[in-house]
Design a protein around this motif. Sequence first.
Motif, PDB file in Angstrom:
ATOM      1  N   LEU A  95      -1.884  13.722  -5.541  1.00 53.09           N
ATOM      2  CA  LEU A  95      -0.827  12.861  -6.072  1.00 53.09           C
ATOM      3  C   LEU A  95      -0.579  11.830  -4.975  1.00 53.09           C
ATOM      4  N   GLY A  96      -1.229  10.707  -5.072  1.00 50.77           N
ATOM      5  CA  GLY A  96      -1.198   9.720  -3.999  1.00 50.77           C
ATOM      6  C   GLY A  96       0.073   8.895  -3.977  1.00 50.77           C
ATOM      7  N   LEU A  97       0.687   8.798  -2.814  1.00 48.14           N
ATOM      8  CA  LEU A  97       1.861   7.945  -2.621  1.00 48.14           C
ATOM      9  C   LEU A  97       1.417   6.666  -1.918  1.00 48.14           C
ATOM     10  N   ASP A  98       2.007   5.560  -2.300  1.00 47.05           N
ATOM     11  CA  ASP A  98       1.576   4.284  -1.738  1.00 47.05           C
ATOM     12  C   ASP A  98       1.641   4.250  -0.213  1.00 47.05           C
ATOM     13  N   ALA A  99       2.644   4.885   0.366  1.00 45.77           N
ATOM     14  CA  ALA A  99       2.774   4.850   1.827  1.00 45.77           C
ATOM     15  C   ALA A  99       1.582   5.491   2.520  1.00 45.77           C
ATOM     16  N   ALA A 100       1.110   6.616   1.987  1.00 41.88           N
ATOM     17  CA  ALA A 100       0.001   7.330   2.619  1.00 41.88           C
ATOM     18  C   ALA A 100      -1.301   6.552   2.528  1.00 41.88           C
ATOM     19  N   LEU A 101      -1.383   5.636   1.543  1.00 36.95           N
ATOM     20  CA  LEU A 101      -2.632   4.927   1.300  1.00 36.95           C
ATOM     21  C   LEU A 101      -2.618   3.476   1.758  1.00 36.95           C
ATOM     22  N   THR A 102      -1.427   2.902   1.931  1.00 41.60           N
ATOM     23  CA  THR A 102      -1.359   1.475   2.238  1.00 41.60           C
ATOM     24  C   THR A 102      -0.724   1.139   3.585  1.00 41.60           C
ATOM     25  N   GLY A 165       6.881   5.175   8.585  1.00 31.63           N
ATOM     26  CA  GLY A 165       5.890   4.595   7.687  1.00 31.63           C
ATOM     27  C   GLY A 165       6.056   4.977   6.241  1.00 31.63           C
ATOM     28  N   SER A 166       7.040   5.822   5.918  1.00 28.81           N
ATOM     29  CA  SER A 166       7.273   6.196   4.527  1.00 28.81           C
ATOM     30  C   SER A 166       7.835   5.009   3.758  1.00 28.81           C
ATOM     31  N   VAL A 167       7.819   5.090   2.430  1.00 25.77           N
ATOM     32  CA  VAL A 167       8.337   3.980   1.632  1.00 25.77           C
ATOM     33  C   VAL A 167       9.826   3.761   1.907  1.00 25.77           C
ATOM     34  N   HIS A 168      10.548   4.839   2.186  1.00 25.13           N
ATOM     35  CA  HIS A 168      11.984   4.732   2.466  1.00 25.13           C
ATOM     36  C   HIS A 168      12.211   3.956   3.765  1.00 25.13           C
ATOM     37  N   HIS A 169      11.332   4.208   4.728  1.00 22.65           N
ATOM     38  CA  HIS A 169      11.389   3.506   6.008  1.00 22.65           C
ATOM     39  C   HIS A 169      11.111   2.020   5.812  1.00 22.65           C
ATOM     40  N   LEU A 305      -5.952   0.747 -10.007  1.00 20.45           N
ATOM     41  CA  LEU A 305      -5.329   1.474  -8.896  1.00 20.45           C
ATOM     42  C   LEU A 305      -5.969   1.053  -7.574  1.00 20.45           C
ATOM     43  N   ALA A 306      -7.285   0.903  -7.568  1.00 20.83           N
ATOM     44  CA  ALA A 306      -7.980   0.462  -6.351  1.00 20.83           C
ATOM     45  C   ALA A 306      -7.477  -0.919  -5.926  1.00 20.83           C
ATOM     46  N   LYS A 307      -7.213  -1.787  -6.908  1.00 24.28           N
ATOM     47  CA  LYS A 307      -6.705  -3.129  -6.616  1.00 24.28           C
ATOM     48  C   LYS A 307      -5.295  -3.056  -6.042  1.00 24.28           C
ATOM     49  N   ARG A 308      -4.471  -2.141  -6.592  1.00 21.71           N
ATOM     50  CA  ARG A 308      -3.115  -1.943  -6.068  1.00 21.71           C
ATOM     51  C   ARG A 308      -3.160  -1.570  -4.595  1.00 21.71           C
ATOM     52  N   ILE A 309      -4.018  -0.611  -4.279  1.00 16.46           N
ATOM     53  CA  ILE A 309      -4.125  -0.132  -2.903  1.00 16.46           C
ATOM     54  C   ILE A 309      -4.522  -1.270  -1.975  1.00 16.46           C
ATOM     55  N   ASP A 310      -5.476  -2.061  -2.408  1.00 13.30           N
ATOM     56  CA  ASP A 310      -5.967  -3.173  -1.582  1.00 13.30           C
ATOM     57  C   ASP A 310      -4.883  -4.235  -1.377  1.00 13.30           C
ATOM     58  N   GLU A 311      -4.205  -4.621  -2.446  1.00 16.39           N
ATOM     59  CA  GLU A 311      -3.188  -5.676  -2.360  1.00 16.39           C
ATOM     60  C   GLU A 311      -1.969  -5.232  -1.561  1.00 16.39           C
ATOM     61  N   ASP A 312      -1.530  -3.987  -1.763  1.00 16.41           N
ATOM     62  CA  ASP A 312      -0.371  -3.491  -1.024  1.00 16.41           C
ATOM     63  C   ASP A 312      -0.681  -3.317   0.456  1.00 16.41           C
ATOM     64  N   THR A 313      -1.912  -2.934   0.757  1.00 10.06           N
ATOM     65  CA  THR A 313      -2.327  -2.805   2.159  1.00 10.06           C
ATOM     66  C   THR A 313      -2.181  -4.145   2.870  1.00 10.06           C
ATOM     67  N   LYS A 314      -2.600  -5.203   2.211  1.00 10.25           N
ATOM     68  CA  LYS A 314      -2.487  -6.549   2.790  1.00 10.25           C
ATOM     69  C   LYS A 314      -1.026  -6.988   2.882  1.00 10.25           C
ATOM     70  N   ARG A 315      -0.220  -6.603   1.876  1.00 11.00           N
ATOM     71  CA  ARG A 315       1.188  -7.023   1.853  1.00 11.00           C
ATOM     72  C   ARG A 315       2.008  -6.345   2.938  1.00 11.00           C
TER      73      ARG A 315
END
Length: 330
Positions: A95-102, A165-169, A305-315
């Motif tokens: 169950l991937g969370l954006d923080a762990a991946l981006t 680094g969590s989303v809350h942070h 989903l792969a695109k989300r990970i890539d775009e959020d990583t850059k953001r």
Amino acid sequence: MMKMRRTTLAVLCCVAIAPLAKPALAADVYPDKTITIVVPSVAGGAADAVGRAVAQGLGKQLNASVIVDNKPGAGTTLGTQQVIRMPADGYTLLLGLDAALTTAPFMLAKLPYQPKTDLTPIATLATLQYLLVASPAAPFHSVTELVERARANPGTITYASGGEGSVHHLAMEAFQKEAGIRLKHVPYKAAPQGFLDVMGSHVDVMFIASGTAVSPIKARKVQGLGRTGVAPISDLPAMAALRDMPESKGYVFESWFGLLARAGTPASMVGRVSTALAGFMKSPEAEAQMQALGVTLTFEDPSTLAKRIDEDTKRYAPVVAKLKEQSAKP
């Protein structure tokens, strides 16, 4: 003699073909044992709730046992790492969370995995917004009062998060930048633990998933100051958006959950999970469950989903760079 040679040749051919046939056979019977969805957070939070809803729905679609294994810690990276260490056989999903991946790739000096190469996206599951909440004993009762007090007393108001680094942070760091204030960070192993301390008036404020905060706000166990998303929250229609407040004009912060497998998992198994997941996620039952959890059902295919990970990583890269710069200062 000729018959013996033919027999020997046939045996050798069977031996040679057997290793090739085994993976295909494994894919054909998948799943024939319990599937585990690793949730990199403690029980009781939004990620856990989404994970359990998906596990139940997926289990019905696959006619198999699907369970949740909570593995919190290290800013959600511990559970992610666990999935990568398991065999790529489709029986351990994340169950991937954006923080762990981006954001984790930028926050940690040495990340034990690479999201793009170690994981295979299966689908986006849901998106959610957060609520800015304050303890019941906090001496401020609105965003305006919070910002005024923070500006007058820099670094004295505390805020909880689910770890570095969590989303809350990140949500709070972005809010502080927008409001021109500086609060004191109190990281926890997981966000629900921090939320308990906010309700107990041990910490002043935090951003927490809307689904987690609605009931305590209604029960006056915590103060609700504002929401991070664009859409109104049906259970709290009067909750104002932070983007509409003069102290945080334009501020928007939303998060997402996805389902992933370890890289190298046979495509047939990933496809089987994806098809079964679509059967559940496109049902009225899934829509109702996600709404009840305070999240928005957002079913997207692997490439999206792969695109989300890539775009959020850059953001998030410049935001995290600013955090590391601040932490390096004496």
